[in-house]
Design a protein around this motif. Structure first.
Motif, PDB file in Angstrom:
ATOM      1  N   PHE A 755      28.402  -7.484  93.842  1.00  0.00           N
ATOM      2  CA  PHE A 755      29.315  -6.386  94.168  1.00  0.00           C
ATOM      3  C   PHE A 755      28.810  -5.103  93.515  1.00  0.00           C
ATOM      4  O   PHE A 755      28.565  -5.071  92.301  1.00  0.00           O
ATOM      5  N   LEU A 756      28.612  -4.068  94.322  1.00  0.00           N
ATOM      6  CA  LEU A 756      28.160  -2.777  93.811  1.00  0.00           C
ATOM      7  C   LEU A 756      29.367  -1.830  93.790  1.00  0.00           C
ATOM      8  O   LEU A 756      29.981  -1.590  94.829  1.00  0.00           O
ATOM      9  N   PRO A 757      29.744  -1.308  92.620  1.00  0.00           N
ATOM     10  CA  PRO A 757      30.994  -0.542  92.503  1.00  0.00           C
ATOM     11  C   PRO A 757      30.937   0.806  93.225  1.00  0.00           C
ATOM     12  O   PRO A 757      29.861   1.397  93.360  1.00  0.00           O
ATOM     13  N   PRO A 758      32.056   1.283  93.700  1.00  0.00           N
ATOM     14  CA  PRO A 758      32.097   2.600  94.352  1.00  0.00           C
ATOM     15  C   PRO A 758      31.677   3.697  93.389  1.00  0.00           C
ATOM     16  O   PRO A 758      31.974   3.636  92.183  1.00  0.00           O
ATOM     17  N   TYR A 759      30.995   4.696  93.943  1.00  0.00           N
ATOM     18  CA  TYR A 759      30.434   5.806  93.162  1.00  0.00           C
ATOM     19  C   TYR A 759      29.399   5.312  92.139  1.00  0.00           C
ATOM     20  O   TYR A 759      28.935   6.103  91.302  1.00  0.00           O
ATOM     21  N   GLU A 760      29.071   3.999  92.178  1.00  0.00           N
ATOM     22  CA  GLU A 760      28.137   3.431  91.206  1.00  0.00           C
ATOM     23  C   GLU A 760      28.609   3.713  89.775  1.00  0.00           C
ATOM     24  O   GLU A 760      27.813   3.964  88.875  1.00  0.00           O
ATOM     25  N   TRP A 761      29.935   3.650  89.571  1.00  0.00           N
ATOM     26  CA  TRP A 761      30.547   4.055  88.295  1.00  0.00           C
ATOM     27  C   TRP A 761      31.534   2.972  87.864  1.00  0.00           C
ATOM     28  O   TRP A 761      32.419   2.602  88.641  1.00  0.00           O
ATOM     29  N   TYR A 762      31.391   2.498  86.633  1.00  0.00           N
ATOM     30  CA  TYR A 762      32.210   1.379  86.181  1.00  0.00           C
ATOM     31  C   TYR A 762      32.202   1.362  84.654  1.00  0.00           C
ATOM     32  O   TYR A 762      31.527   2.174  84.010  1.00  0.00           O
ATOM     33  N   ASN A 763      32.935   0.414  84.092  1.00  0.00           N
ATOM     34  CA  ASN A 763      32.888   0.198  82.640  1.00  0.00           C
ATOM     35  C   ASN A 763      32.991  -1.300  82.353  1.00  0.00           C
ATOM     36  O   ASN A 763      32.959  -2.120  83.274  1.00  0.00           O
ATOM     37  N   ASP A 764      33.129  -1.638  81.070  1.00  0.00           N
ATOM     38  CA  ASP A 764      33.162  -3.057  80.687  1.00  0.00           C
ATOM     39  C   ASP A 764      34.311  -3.800  81.342  1.00  0.00           C
ATOM     40  O   ASP A 764      34.177  -4.976  81.731  1.00  0.00           O
ATOM     41  N   SER A 765      35.463  -3.150  81.450  1.00  0.00           N
ATOM     42  CA  SER A 765      36.633  -3.807  82.047  1.00  0.00           C
ATOM     43  C   SER A 765      36.374  -4.173  83.501  1.00  0.00           C
ATOM     44  O   SER A 765      36.715  -5.273  83.944  1.00  0.00           O
ATOM     45  N   ILE A 766      35.749  -3.255  84.239  1.00  0.00           N
ATOM     46  CA  ILE A 766      35.448  -3.532  85.638  1.00  0.00           C
ATOM     47  C   ILE A 766      34.499  -4.723  85.747  1.00  0.00           C
ATOM     48  O   ILE A 766      34.665  -5.606  86.600  1.00  0.00           O
ATOM     49  N   ALA A 767      33.504  -4.765  84.873  1.00  0.00           N
ATOM     50  CA  ALA A 767      32.566  -5.879  84.885  1.00  0.00           C
ATOM     51  C   ALA A 767      33.269  -7.195  84.571  1.00  0.00           C
ATOM     52  O   ALA A 767      32.990  -8.231  85.190  1.00  0.00           O
ATOM     53  N   THR A 768      34.184  -7.161  83.616  1.00  0.00           N
ATOM     54  CA  THR A 768      34.918  -8.371  83.237  1.00  0.00           C
ATOM     55  C   THR A 768      35.801  -8.846  84.382  1.00  0.00           C
ATOM     56  O   THR A 768      35.846 -10.039  84.708  1.00  0.00           O
ATOM     57  N   TRP A 769      36.515  -7.917  85.015  1.00  0.00           N
ATOM     58  CA  TRP A 769      37.395  -8.284  86.135  1.00  0.00           C
ATOM     59  C   TRP A 769      36.589  -8.813  87.319  1.00  0.00           C
ATOM     60  O   TRP A 769      37.017  -9.745  88.005  1.00  0.00           O
ATOM     61  N   THR A 770      35.413  -8.223  87.536  1.00  0.00           N
ATOM     62  CA  THR A 770      34.546  -8.681  88.625  1.00  0.00           C
ATOM     63  C   THR A 770      34.085 -10.110  88.360  1.00  0.00           C
ATOM     64  O   THR A 770      34.120 -10.966  89.252  1.00  0.00           O
ATOM     65  N   LYS A 771      33.673 -10.367  87.130  1.00  0.00           N
ATOM     66  CA  LYS A 771      33.205 -11.696  86.763  1.00  0.00           C
ATOM     67  C   LYS A 771      34.305 -12.734  86.912  1.00  0.00           C
ATOM     68  O   LYS A 771      34.057 -13.872  87.348  1.00  0.00           O
ATOM     69  N   ALA A 772      35.546 -12.332  86.575  1.00  0.00           N
ATOM     70  CA  ALA A 772      36.682 -13.248  86.701  1.00  0.00           C
ATOM     71  C   ALA A 772      36.928 -13.638  88.150  1.00  0.00           C
ATOM     72  O   ALA A 772      37.517 -14.699  88.418  1.00  0.00           O
ATOM     73  N   GLU A 773      36.488 -12.821  89.079  1.00  0.00           N
ATOM     74  CA  GLU A 773      36.629 -13.123  90.502  1.00  0.00           C
ATOM     75  C   GLU A 773      35.456 -13.960  91.024  1.00  0.00           C
ATOM     76  O   GLU A 773      35.370 -14.248  92.209  1.00  0.00           O
ATOM     77  N   GLY A 774      34.540 -14.328  90.101  1.00  0.00           N
ATOM     78  CA  GLY A 774      33.396 -15.123  90.509  1.00  0.00           C
ATOM     79  C   GLY A 774      32.298 -14.313  91.161  1.00  0.00           C
ATOM     80  O   GLY A 774      31.506 -14.836  91.959  1.00  0.00           O
ATOM     81  N   ILE A 775      32.226 -13.032  90.833  1.00  0.00           N
ATOM     82  CA  ILE A 775      31.279 -12.112  91.466  1.00  0.00           C
ATOM     83  C   ILE A 775      30.456 -11.432  90.382  1.00  0.00           C
ATOM     84  O   ILE A 775      30.943 -11.160  89.285  1.00  0.00           O
ATOM     85  N   GLN A 776      29.199 -11.119  90.700  1.00  0.00           N
ATOM     86  CA  GLN A 776      28.325 -10.426  89.764  1.00  0.00           C
ATOM     87  C   GLN A 776      28.236  -8.944  90.124  1.00  0.00           C
ATOM     88  O   GLN A 776      27.907  -8.574  91.247  1.00  0.00           O
ATOM     89  N   LEU A 777      28.529  -8.103  89.134  1.00  0.00           N
ATOM     90  CA  LEU A 777      28.400  -6.655  89.326  1.00  0.00           C
ATOM     91  C   LEU A 777      26.919  -6.287  89.323  1.00  0.00           C
ATOM     92  O   LEU A 777      26.126  -6.826  88.569  1.00  0.00           O
ATOM     93  N   VAL A 778      26.552  -5.357  90.187  1.00  0.00           N
ATOM     94  CA  VAL A 778      25.172  -4.900  90.273  1.00  0.00           C
ATOM     95  C   VAL A 778      25.179  -3.386  90.435  1.00  0.00           C
ATOM     96  O   VAL A 778      26.131  -2.815  90.965  1.00  0.00           O
ATOM     97  N   ASN A 779      24.133  -2.726  89.940  1.00  0.00           N
ATOM     98  CA  ASN A 779      24.045  -1.277  90.074  1.00  0.00           C
ATOM     99  C   ASN A 779      22.567  -0.882  90.172  1.00  0.00           C
ATOM    100  O   ASN A 779      21.676  -1.696  89.939  1.00  0.00           O
TER     101      ASN A 779
END
Length: 862
Positions: A755-779
């Motif tokens: 999952f690539l975040p909108p605006y390519e902008w995120y923080n640790d919380s977004i990464a943690t929530w993404t991981k909890a959904e079984g998805i890997q954050l990428v940028n």
């Protein structure tokens, strides 16, 4: 449709000399034959016919329908004899594959090797098209313009010809600009308003709620089509402010002195104020030329009908406003009865104006709408029915259908809406007499149409696309009112014509479909001066060669890409200089919105639900395991930002939300180089019907398709990334909604685990929530400017394609590992204000990197 004045022609230069070479062209394309199809596609149970045309004497005997994904032929057709010459073609055939109902992506190929563009068959091929065309209506707003996020024409206007002293100020701010200039006519605005209201009434499920009443993004629990119709109603009330006052137009052809953005309009010698013409029922014209007006009923009838229908739709939600609509509808109707006759528009310095010569159709519809109001009170029903039938009998067939030519807007609107509405109100025993009027008109046009392969029976006069839209609508109304389907193939042929099944092979709607051949250089100040897209605008369409040759002030500024397909039968140019064929119109677009809504809702319900409720979204993507961290990759705040730097390979990543203008170019370039890339798309992008063909093409070519959020939310503050702007609940709901939209293309698989975040902008919380959904954050990998390809020249952070490419070259040369493991991010489309598109340089970039032995892999393989 407004017309360029003589003064404007002096500025442009007389274009008559173009006729020297206009028809003496030499076909220089690679192939002497073409296959034309509806670029939007076909519904499974609808007629499906392509047209093969040859510029030589060659013939064909067979054709086949080929499934693009498998390359298999799923239908073969045998042809007997051709239909003969038409326009530029010396021989033509109709290729009928209506029996094929299997959804999919196909192309038609004849036994001479000629191949059509790819197209889809599916229940959803027209989904979202009516909403898309509403963009043009919003962009045409006068007063506050949501596209420009600015106001224009806020000083309108000063009166002419009225019972008050000339130059009396009256507030008539609002409404829509008539075409791609800034004149405003009540006759076209009322017709447009009625069609939008009728679309909201007849096809409410065809429209979304993505805009507020002022046209800005947002929701207000009102379908966008009704918001747009409301804008029209507001202006009509201003143009009919009292029982006896009715104004007919705002501005005149002094408007055509030059191109400018609307807020810069000051062409009338009174600052920013424009003249507003009172409807006197007598000839008018401030300069040399005068119209031939004989009454006010043609305008009054249209106004009365629109206001009455507005009352019916709004009375339960806005009772006070609706009562005002009803009052003014009744007073306009009385004016029409009191002053029968035609209310033509006033010319200025040129001899052009709307030469409307009929009014009984307008009064028929107005009477029916009054009948609906009176019927609610149980009064005067029989008398109004009798009056409506009286008007209907005066003009059973709209006159253009029995003529091969017409003056400009001579019989307007181009379809008698009153017949359809009257038929609904009459007892079944009396309905046939009215629906037979429709049948007679259709049959008259059919006798001309059946003689050519395109089934073209509509004359090539100014605004021929508006006529085509109206005629297809008449066929639709006749079929649905009577159950008689004998003209359904003819109806479809007229619809197909608008979207590519025509000699030029182009859709006549700007940007629809997104990856098809559509107008790119229309006669519009928005595109010509600012490169603003005019999404959804229906252009005027082809005219006879003889008409084109006599028009004032036409010149072509670019080589004619359709030169081989021009003929004395008809001419069309995708060129700013041709105002006769390539100028979008507000009223034509509004009529098309109704037709597109009808086409969309006629299909069987797919049952697909893209709501974001937890009950719906939970089972969309079944992920079997948590994302695995690769020790050879680089991570930043939980997001993978680079692969193994010891390997000479990288990933190309493209994101998409609002725009897809680069989709076809990117897909073609990647295929040329044998490269597989990764595309991260928002839910909004995935649900846009016009983007569907390119998405399917990317999937077919083996590219990775992943999520980029549903609504492209900004998750955290730009200056303080640790400050969240969304709750976890909102984040999860939005992400899951993105997967719902994604599932319509890739199914409920576990493949889209990046999952690539909108605006390519995120923080640790977004990464943690993404991981909890079984998805890997990428940028993307930092270090180059590739991600700046979205910037526009008015942006302080603007970077040209040259600057961006140089940043990539410098990084590759100076860094020890070059671009090894790199995630290089670009965009699948950008704002039209950025003319310098990076995706047009993709071939150059891939060629350079290939020479340096780089391999390209998908992000899930990096």
């Amino acid at each position: 449709m407004s017309i360029r004045s003589f003064n404007h022609s002096i500025r442009l230069g007389i274009g008559v000399t173009l006729l020297i070479n206009l028809f003496a062209f030499v076909f220089q394309a690679d192939e002497p034959a073409v296959i034309r199809i509806n670029l939007l596609g076909y519904r499974p149970h609808s007629p499906k016919v392509a047209v093969w045309g040859s510029l030589t004497e060659k013939t064909i005997t067979r054709f086949q329908l080929i499934e693009e994904q498998t390359g298999k032929s799923i239908y073969q057709g045998t042809l007997s004899r051709g239909i003969g010459a038409y326009g530029p073609f010396r021989q033509t055939y109709r290729l009928d594959f209506s029996s094929v109902q299997k959804p999919g992506t196909y192309y038609v190929q004849a036994d001479d090797g000629t191949r059509s563009p790819t197209f889809r068959i599916g229940d959803d091929v027209y989904d979202g098209a009516a909403d898309f065309c509403l963009r043009y209506m919003r962009q045409q707003r006068s007063g506050f313009n949501p596209f420009l996020n600015d106001s224009c024409h806020t000083h309108d206007g000063y009166t002419l010809y009225g019972p008050m002293p000339d130059s009396t100020h009256i507030d008539v701010v609002g409404g829509w600009h008539d075409a791609s200039d800034y004149l405003q006519y009540v006759t076209t605005s009322a017709n447009a308003t009625y069609h939008l209201l009728a679309a909201a009434r007849d096809f409410p499920t065809a429209f979304s709620d993505q805009h507020q009443a002022n046209g800005r993004n947002g929701t207000n629990n009102v379908p966008d089509v009704l918001d747009e119709a409301h804008w029209g109603l507001d202006w009509l009330l201003k143009m009919h402010p009292t029982d006896d006052w009715l104004f007919n137009q705002l501005g005149d052809d002094r408007d055509h002195a030059g191109m400018r953005i609307p807020k810069e309009d000051s062409a009338y010698g009174k600052g920013y104020e424009r003249p507003v013409y009172f409807a006197t029922g007598q000839p008018q014209g401030m300069f040399k030329y005068k119209n031939r007006a004989t009454g006010v009923a043609s305008t009054a009838g249209k106004v009365s009908s629109a206001l009455a229908l507005g009352y019916q739709l709004l009375r339960s939600h806005e009772p006070v406003y609706a009562s005002q609509l009803r009052k003014r509808s009744e007073s306009a109707y009385r004016l029409g009865l009191k002053k029968p006759g035609n209310c033509q528009t006033a010319p200025g310095r040129a001899p052009y104006f709307y030469e409307e010569d009929n009014y009984v159709d307008d009064m028929e519809l107005a009477t029916v709408e009054q009948l609906k109001l009176i019927n609610e009170a149980g009064k005067q029903v029989q008398q109004l029915q009798k009056t409506a039938l009286y008007f209907a009998r005066q003009e059973p067939v709209t006159p253009w259908m029995t003529n091969d030519t017409a003056r400009h807007y001579q019989w307007y609107p181009f379809v008698n809406v009153g017949h359809a509405e009257l038929a609904k109100k009459l007892p079944v025993s009396q309905r046939k007499s009215v629906t037979d009027y429709y049948k007679k008109g259709i049959e008259t046009v059919w006798q001309r149409a059946k003689q050519n392969a395109f089934y073209r029976g509509i004359p090539f006069i100014w605004c021929s696309n508006n006529y085509t839209t109206s005629f297809a609508t008449q066929c639709y109304w006749y079929r649905t009112l009577t159950g008689d389907s004998q003209y359904v193939v003819f109806e479809q042929a007229n619809f197909d014509w608008l979207f590519g099944c025509n000699p030029w092979g182009t859709s006549f709607v700007y940007g629809l479909p997104a990856n098809g051949d559509t107008p790119a250089d229309p006669h519009s100040a928005f595109t010509h001066l600012k490169n603003y897209p005019i999404d959804g605008g229906l252009v005027d369409g082809p005219v006879r060669g003889s008409i084109y040759g006599k028009l004032i002030g036409i010149t072509l500024y670019q080589p004619d890409e359709y030169a081989a397909f021009q003929s004395n039968v008809a001419v069309y140019h995708d060129d700013y200089g041709d105002y006769s064929t390539n100028e979008p119109t507000m009223d034509g677009t509004a009529s098309l919105i109704y037709l597109l809504a009808a086409k969309q809702t006629e299909r069987p319900t797919s049952g697909r639900n893209i709501a974001t409720s937890k009950r719906t979204i939970k089972p969309v993507l079944q992920r079997s395991k948590k994302p695995v961290i690769d020790p050879k990759s680089t991570y930043y705040k939980g997001a993978k930002i680079r692969g193994d730097t010891s390997l000479r390979r990288l990933s190309l990543v493209f994101t998409g939300d609002e725009f897809a203008d680069g989709g076809t170019v990117i897909a073609r370039t990647l295929k040329k180089h044998g490269v597989r890339a990764s595309f991260f798309l928002t839910g909004r992008f995935l649900r846009n019907a016009t983007f569907a063909p390119v998405i399917r093409q990317l999937i077919q070519d083996g590219h990775y398709i992943g999520p980029h959020s549903d609504q492209h939310l900004l998750y955290c503050d730009w200056r303080k990334p640790d400050s969240l702007l969304v709750s976890r609940e909102l984040f999860v709901a939005d992400l899951r909604a993105n997967y719902v939209a994604l599932a319509t293309f890739i199914g409920k698989s576990g493949n889209a685990t990046f999952f690539l975040p909108p605006y390519e902008w995120y923080n640790d919380s977004i990464a943690t929530w993404t991981k909890a959904e079984g998805i890997q954050l990428v940028n993307y990998t930092p270090g180059t400017l590739s991600h700046a390809d979205y910037t526009t020249p008015n942006d302080r952070n603007y970077r040209s394609s040259d600057v961006i490419l140089e940043s990539i070259r410098v990084y590759e040369q100076k860094k020890r590992n070059g671009l090894n493991g790199f995630i290089l991010l670009m965009h699948i489309g950008t704002d039209s204000r950025r003319i310098n598109k990076l995706y047009t340089r993709l071939d150059e970039l891939l060629t350079e990197l290939r020479k340096k032995s780089y391999q390209f892999v998908r992000v899930d393989e990096l």
